[in-house]
Design an enzyme around this catalytic site. Structure first.
Site, PDB file in Angstrom:
ATOM      1  CB  CYS A 134      -0.929  -0.029   1.212  1.00 15.45           C
ATOM      2  SG  CYS A 134      -1.895   1.479   1.371  1.00 15.45           S
ATOM      3  CB  CYS A 137      -0.591   2.492   4.100  1.00 16.48           C
ATOM      4  SG  CYS A 137      -2.055   1.805   3.363  1.00 16.48           S
ATOM      5  CG  ASP A 138       3.258   1.187   4.256  1.00 17.80           C
ATOM      6  OD1 ASP A 138       2.762   1.596   5.322  1.00 17.80           O
ATOM      7  OD2 ASP A 138       3.109   0.016   3.842  1.00 17.80           O
TER       8      ASP A 138
END
Ligand code: NAP
Length: 317
Positions: A134, A137-138
């Protein structure tokens, strides 16, 4: 006993919830480990009709959820361990961790799909240590660093472009010469100066030192030559697998695990059990198609519970 239980809270499940709540069917929606589904991991959605300037994925999902709650939909957090559909007719029983047994007259499966893994050495043990599924997200953790994105589809192009906001260099590795992604997404990636490419190369090992990813070993598909790309992060964008394990094969699927539905409806091989969204769609997989099939599932379930189903297609699947 519940009239209808919906499993999953992506655009399909939430659209079904809106329709069923408005129809006074008091739907219970069970949220899994990723409430809101895949759209909560994306940034801007530019192609959902009605948003001239686009809308952020998490905001879109939050709005759908609030819309369903406004009409009385009930949400509960829980993990469905198993379902018992063995009678082939209601009541159907669900075993839900944290909630116990739930009985329902009809069931809507909208559990979506989860990220595919390469299954190469070093991959699983380095998730969260440089391997990610992701970018949204990261990506933030890779400011000023070099990252690799694996895949040649729209997700890979989108993630690569997004990651250039943070990373100093984004290197795309794809197993073929030609990309699967749509032309517009390809062009955006090709025009981005921070993006470099390794085409026709297969990833064979994730390399790490002291619990941190240091590189990706790839193999040239033509020459067999191996090389190591030094990198701090590896983002997998190679597609998704439908989330159907909890069904324990009680509902018919195709060879790749997507739930089979009667064309033009959401009826599965079990009477009163309906499927919508990515869990039954290996072809379109768009937020708007998921929402469309969520609406269909709601209408199918309502007609079934009210005893007004026109056809019982499950017999012919
Ligand atoms: P996808 O279209 O299935 O592409 C997956 C990519 O990963 C392909 O290039 C595939 O290679 C590669 N791949 C698969 N398994 C692999 C493996 N074991 N090793 C190496 N490479 C592997 O999946 P997606 O990109 O996630 O897109 C899914 C759907 O969502 C598509 O319909 C897409 O259009 C849509 N989508 C749209 C947007 C947008 O419009 N903003 C954004 C993201 C996704 P091959 O090409 O060789 O098969």
């Amino acid at each position: 006993m519940r009239k209808v239980v919906i499993l999953g809270t992506g655009p399909a499940g939430l659209t079904a919830a809106i329709y069923l709540a408005r129809a006074d069917m008091q739907p219970l929606i069970i949220e899994g480990s990723q409430p809101g589904g895949q759209l909560t991991m994306t940034t801007e959605v530019e192609n959902f009709p009605g948003f001239i300037e686009g809308v952020m994925g998490p905001e879109l999902m939050d709005n759908m959820r609030k819309q369903a709650e406004r009409f009385g939909a009930e949400f509960k957090r829980g993990w469905v361990n198993s379902v018992d559909l063995s009678n082939g007719k209601p009541p159907y029983r669900l075993q839900v961790e944290g909630l116990g047994e739930i009985e329902t007259q009809s069931l809507i499966i909208s559990t979506g799909a989860s990220a595919k893994m390469l299954n190469i050495p070093g991959e699983k043990e380095n998730i969260g240590r440089g391997v990610s599924t992701c970018a949204t997200c990261d990506g933030f953790f890779f400011r000023g660093k070099k990252v690799v994105v694996i895949g040649g589809g729209d997700s890979a192009m989108e993630e690569a472009n997004f990651l250039t906001k943070f990373a100093s260099e984004v290197h795309i590795v794809h197993r073929r010469e030609t990309l699967r992604a749509s032309k517009i997404m390809q062009n955006r990636a090709k025009q981005n100066e921070k993006i470099t490419w390794s085409l026709n190369k297969t990833p064979i090992e994730v390399l790490a030192k002291e619990n941190k990813v240091t590189g990706l070993k790839i193999k040239d598909n033509e020459t067999g030559e191996e090389e190591i790309i030094e990198t701090d992060g590896i983002f997998l964008a190679i597609g998704h697998l439908p989330s159907t394990a909890f069904l324990n094969q009680q509902v018919k699927t195709d060879q790749t695990g997507y739930i089979s539905v009667k064309p033009g409806s959401t009826q599965t091989s079990v009477t009163g059990v309906f499927a919508c969204g990515d869990v039954q769609d290996s072809k379109y997989r768009q937020a708007i198609t998921a929402a469309g099939t969520g609406c269909m599932a709601a209408l199918d379930a309502e007609r079934f519970v009210e005893g007004n189903a026109v056809h019982d297609w499950s017999q012919s699947l």
